[in-house]
Motif scaffolding. Structure first.
Motif, short mmCIF file in Angstrom:
data_model
loop_
_atom_site.label_atom_id
_atom_site.label_comp_id
_atom_site.label_asym_id
_atom_site.label_seq_id
_atom_site.Cartn_x
_atom_site.Cartn_y
_atom_site.Cartn_z
N ASP A 112 -39.00 26.22 13.84
CA ASP A 112 -39.94 25.75 12.81
C ASP A 112 -41.37 25.69 13.34
O ASP A 112 -42.26 25.23 12.64
CB ASP A 112 -39.51 24.37 12.31
CG ASP A 112 -39.53 23.31 13.41
OD1 ASP A 112 -39.21 23.66 14.58
OD2 ASP A 112 -39.86 22.15 13.12
N LYS A 156 -37.50 27.48 6.72
CA LYS A 156 -38.84 26.91 6.56
C LYS A 156 -39.91 27.91 6.14
O LYS A 156 -40.65 27.70 5.18
CB LYS A 156 -39.29 26.20 7.84
CG LYS A 156 -40.71 25.66 7.78
CD LYS A 156 -41.10 24.93 9.07
CE LYS A 156 -42.56 24.51 9.03
NZ LYS A 156 -42.99 23.80 10.26
N GLY A 189 -39.26 20.31 2.81
CA GLY A 189 -39.09 21.73 2.50
C GLY A 189 -39.91 22.17 1.30
O GLY A 189 -40.36 23.31 1.23
N LYS A 192 -43.24 23.42 2.32
CA LYS A 192 -43.29 24.59 3.22
C LYS A 192 -43.12 25.87 2.40
O LYS A 192 -42.85 25.81 1.20
CB LYS A 192 -42.17 24.49 4.27
CG LYS A 192 -42.06 23.14 4.95
CD LYS A 192 -43.29 22.79 5.78
CE LYS A 192 -43.09 21.44 6.48
NZ LYS A 192 -44.34 20.85 6.95
#
Ligand code: ZN
Ligand code: FE
Length: 261
Positions: A112, A156, A189, A192
């Motif tokens: 990530d 991600k 999330g 992102k």
């Protein structure tokens, strides 16, 4: 939620708490990134000698906001072989819970990390998912954590395998069920590239079928992110069939009815 000690979050715990009160939340938890056995492992966590300072920041928030329940917790990186270190961390303070997270699929690649985005160019997403879920399964099976964090983190930046991942999910969730480990609905999330709560509905549906309990988290790294999209997460849980979530005090679970959406 996080604190500036991890070097990529802003705002003090007491300010997060003030925001939570403003939003009408009754309980929040701090789960900053745990120290590693080696302080130079990476640059996005507190050092080992800052753990007491972290606890003091959370205690300060508790003293300033007696009307709010504030849990003292950690987001602990799971890497194979770190079990002893994680037990040592557990013994240092009276934690309410540990979120076990896999960010590293090898000692050098945290999937990530935006600074390592180019790493994805030479990787097959399914291969990454396979290693990631193998580690996540080990984390769930270890019984070292109350909750597994952002259970499909590799999505991600928007990389997703074409293959069916259900067998990976089910192996992980079976381990979680066996140890009574919950998974979190993590709304970060939505902020992102993947634009989706962690975990995806397919994984969450399998979790519900296998009887794996849930918790909720905003993964706030800034004051404005406290409680962000909590309603969406509750709605998602309802749509899957969940009627309860868990809350943890001193590492013991309590079942909480989901408030109506
Ligand atoms: Zn973070
Ligand atoms: Fe994380």
């Amino acid at each position: 939620m996080h604190t500036p000690l991890c070097r990529h979050a802003t705002g003090e715990p007491t300010e997060y708490a003030a925001r939570a009160v403003e939003l009408g939340l009754t309980e929040i938890g701090f789960t900053d990134h745990s120290p590693m056995p080696r302080d130079d492992f990476d640059n996005w966590r507190m050092r080992s000698d800052q753990l007491d300072e972290y606890v003091e920041k959370v205690r300060h928030a508790q003293r300033e906001h007696p009307q709010l329940t504030i849990k003292l917790a950690l987001e602990v990186d799971y890497l194979p072989g770190h079990e002893e270190w994680i037990r040592e961390l557990a013994s240092r303070h009276p934690w309410d819970y540990f979120i076990g997270s896999v960010h590293y699929v090898s000692d050098s690649w945290d999937v990530d990390n935006p600074a390592k985005l180019s790493e994805w160019n030479s990787r097959d997403p399914f291969e990454v998912w396979s290693v990631y879920f193998e580690r996540l399964t080990m984390a769930a099976a270890s019984g070292l954590f109350e909750i597994i964090g952002h259970a499909d983190l590799p999505k991600k930046f928007g990389h997703r395998p074409k293959q069916d991942c259900t067998p990976l999910y089910e192996r992980f969730l079976t381990a979680a069920k066996k140890t009574g480990t919950a998974i979190e609905l993590n709304t970060a999330g939505l902020r992102k590239n993947c634009r989706e709560i962690y975990p995806n509905p397919t994984l969450l549906d399998a979790a519900f079928r296998l009887g794996v309990p849930i918790t909720f988290g905003s993964d706030a790294h800034a004051i404005g992110e406290v409680g962000m999209n909590l309603k969406d997460a509750i709605e998602l849980a309802h749509s899957i069939g969940y009627k309860h979530s868990l809350r943890f005090t001193q590492r013991r679970a309590e079942v909480v009815p989901l408030f109506p959406s």
